[in-house]
Design a protein around this motif. Structure first.
Motif, PDB file in Angstrom:
ATOM      1  N   UNK A 114      -0.520   0.731  -0.506  1.00 37.38           N
ATOM      2  CA  UNK A 114      -0.735  -0.091   0.688  1.00 37.38           C
ATOM      3  C   UNK A 114       0.595  -0.493   1.322  1.00 37.38           C
ATOM      4  N   UNK A 115       1.562  -0.907   0.510  1.00 35.95           N
ATOM      5  CA  UNK A 115       2.860  -1.308   1.057  1.00 35.95           C
ATOM      6  C   UNK A 115       3.555  -0.139   1.754  1.00 35.95           C
ATOM      7  N   UNK A 116       3.506   1.032   1.127  1.00 37.44           N
ATOM      8  CA  UNK A 116       4.143   2.204   1.741  1.00 37.44           C
ATOM      9  C   UNK A 116       3.425   2.592   3.026  1.00 37.44           C
ATOM     10  N   UNK A 170       3.189   2.980   8.970  1.00 38.15           N
ATOM     11  CA  UNK A 170       2.590   2.586  10.244  1.00 38.15           C
ATOM     12  C   UNK A 170       3.602   1.883  11.147  1.00 38.15           C
ATOM     13  N   UNK A 171       4.420   1.038  10.560  1.00 35.54           N
ATOM     14  CA  UNK A 171       5.441   0.345  11.354  1.00 35.54           C
ATOM     15  C   UNK A 171       6.443   1.340  11.934  1.00 35.54           C
ATOM     16  N   UNK A 176      -6.326   6.399  12.854  1.00 37.47           N
ATOM     17  CA  UNK A 176      -7.111   6.816  11.696  1.00 37.47           C
ATOM     18  C   UNK A 176      -6.658   6.104  10.431  1.00 37.47           C
ATOM     19  N   UNK A 177      -5.357   5.937  10.279  1.00 32.26           N
ATOM     20  CA  UNK A 177      -4.850   5.227   9.097  1.00 32.26           C
ATOM     21  C   UNK A 177      -5.287   3.770   9.125  1.00 32.26           C
ATOM     22  N   UNK A 178      -5.281   3.161  10.300  1.00 34.14           N
ATOM     23  CA  UNK A 178      -5.692   1.762  10.428  1.00 34.14           C
ATOM     24  C   UNK A 178      -7.189   1.574  10.234  1.00 34.14           C
ATOM     25  N   UNK A 179      -7.987   2.493  10.769  1.00 28.82           N
ATOM     26  CA  UNK A 179      -9.431   2.338  10.783  1.00 28.82           C
ATOM     27  C   UNK A 179     -10.120   2.916   9.546  1.00 28.82           C
ATOM     28  N   UNK A 180      -9.531   3.945   8.944  1.00 24.25           N
ATOM     29  CA  UNK A 180     -10.211   4.658   7.859  1.00 24.25           C
ATOM     30  C   UNK A 180      -9.503   4.535   6.513  1.00 24.25           C
ATOM     31  N   UNK A 181      -8.170   4.660   6.520  1.00 26.44           N
ATOM     32  CA  UNK A 181      -7.430   4.704   5.259  1.00 26.44           C
ATOM     33  C   UNK A 181      -7.219   3.314   4.660  1.00 26.44           C
ATOM     34  N   UNK A 182      -6.597   2.430   5.416  1.00 23.62           N
ATOM     35  CA  UNK A 182      -6.266   1.100   4.893  1.00 23.62           C
ATOM     36  C   UNK A 182      -7.495   0.272   4.503  1.00 23.62           C
TER      37      UNK A 182
END
Length: 420
Positions: free
Chosen positions: A236-238, A243-244, A294-300
């Motif tokens: 999660x941290x990585x 994302x940043x 996709x990373x924000x909505x599905x992965x995280x």
């Protein structure tokens, strides 16, 4: 007499659940295996399976077509009043169970109703793992809880929560779930006082007794949860850092494309290739936006759900320990009284032993079900992430290849003009 013998065996260190004839070592992925001692944490974690099938080719906890209760959460709506602003979601139910008066229901619920349901399930079914809900509170100024993206993400999480409960062989028959799915108005105060008193009484009985030790299989569960939690936290941290960096890169990329567009307005002879370069950059921007979304909505959200799942599982393990401590405390007191007064083992001790055995059985079954869901979810998660990355690079590659074709056509056209 047999139960009394089992109680004495438990007290001297022979667990009725782990006799030589029935002893099994339960691995972290929920699969029983023959082992003389519990496996290490690292070896348990390394046994994470991403395939849907177990060794016998079937997953006993996979969802099949024999389900008779289907629920869906959708259609979020914003409600504004003088007192508060909140979101409600439509909860649709289809069922053939005789416990329901109608085959279909459609009601609206807000987040606090889902929270009420989860609390009631935890209180009335303490031996089972209740799926987690998404967090209620959001840091002010960081995320707008009424934004379209946030509401969509929460709706998906609530839908997953309710589906997991409806697919559970025990929780799905809980009367509180029936009320949640069918009643227009929930009586949220009913039964809270009694359940609280029952829970406090167990804590009081076990509070003065220190648990000897968890059985090896449950200790292995606890170790696995700690390791799994660390792995998810690192990922999660990585992912947050990625994302940043993607956001910063996207800002620069947009400015980069703008420079080519403004340049094309000043260079008539280079207008087409410069506009083509600006178009390629714009395509890469859109592709990167899709990947980040996709990373924000599905992965995280999946990572966060399993972090909450770990906390729920730890809570069930703590309740199991309290039940075991209550039994051991009562048993120890009964044995001392028997030595002094030569009285038989009280019936309440045998009831406590039955509670421990039931708790252990329920927890093992839910552990396997959780592991099955985890294998399925992470297989989908990693496959989806791979597909999104492939799609991102394919879009970027196709854009730049089209620019090469444009430049080659431009070069051919220039040579033709020179010849003429």
């Amino acid at each position: 007499q047999q139960k009394s013998e089992k109680s004495r065996n438990y007290y001297v260190g022979v667990s009725p659940l782990s006799s030589p004839s029935t002893q099994e070592a339960w691995l972290a992925n929920g699969t029983p295996g023959e082992m003389s001692s519990p496996a290490s944490t690292s070896s348990l974690f390394n046994r994470l399976q991403l395939d849907d099938d177990l060794e016998d080719g079937r997953d006993p906890f996979a969802i099949t077509d024999t389900r008779d209760l289907f629920v869906t959460v959708d259609d979020p709506k914003k409600h504004v009043s003088t007192m508060e602003t909140y979101i409600t979601y439509r909860v649709s139910t289809k069922t053939t169970r005789i416990e329901f008066d109608l085959p279909q229901y459609s009601i609206r619920r807000r987040y606090q109703d889902f929270d009420w349901l989860r609390i009631k399930l935890e209180d009335s079914q303490p031996t089972h793992l209740v799926p987690p809900l998404p967090e209620k509170f959001v840091m002010k100024g960081v995320v707008d809880r009424f934004s379209e993206d946030f509401v969509e993400t929460r709706m998906k999480a609530l839908d997953k929560f309710l589906k997991r409960v409806a697919d559970h062989p025990v929780l799905s028959f809980n009367p509180h779930l029936n009320a949640f799915l069918t009643a227009k108005d929930l009586n949220k105060r009913q039964g809270l006082a009694l359940l609280t008193k029952v829970g406090e009484s167990v804590k009081h009985v076990a509070g003065g007794y220190k648990l000897r030790a968890r059985p090896a299989e449950f200790s292995a569960m606890g170790e696995y949860l700690e390791t799994f939690s660390q792995k998810l936290g690192n990922i999660d941290r990585i992912a947050q850092r990625i994302l940043k960096e993607q956001s910063e890169y996207l800002t620069e990329l947009r400015e980069y494309g703008t420079v080519y567009s403004s340049w094309a307005e000043c260079e008539e002879e280079l207008q087409r290739p410069l506009e083509g370069t600006a178009g390629c950059v714009a395509t890469c921007c859109r592709a990167l936006e899709d990947q980040s979304e996709s990373m924000n909505q599905d992965f995280l959200p999946v990572l966060r759900e399993y972090v909450l799942y770990i906390e729920s599982m730890k809570n069930v393990l703590r309740k199991r320990d309290q039940t075991q401590a209550e039994y051991e405390g009562r048993l120890e007191a009964a044995v001392l009284r028997r030595q002094e007064e030569r009285t038989p083992i009280p019936a309440e001790v045998e009831k406590c032993q039955d509670k421990v055995e039931c708790f252990n059985a329920d927890l093992k079954a839910d552990w396997e079900r959780w592991q099955s869901n985890k294998r399925h979810d992470f297989k989908q998660l990693l496959t989806g992430m791979a597909d999104k990355n492939v799609s991102y690079y394919e879009k970027c590659q196709a854009a730049w290849e089209s620019l090469i074709t444009l430049l080659q056509d431009r070069q051919t056209e220039d040579k033709s003009n020179e010849t003429n």
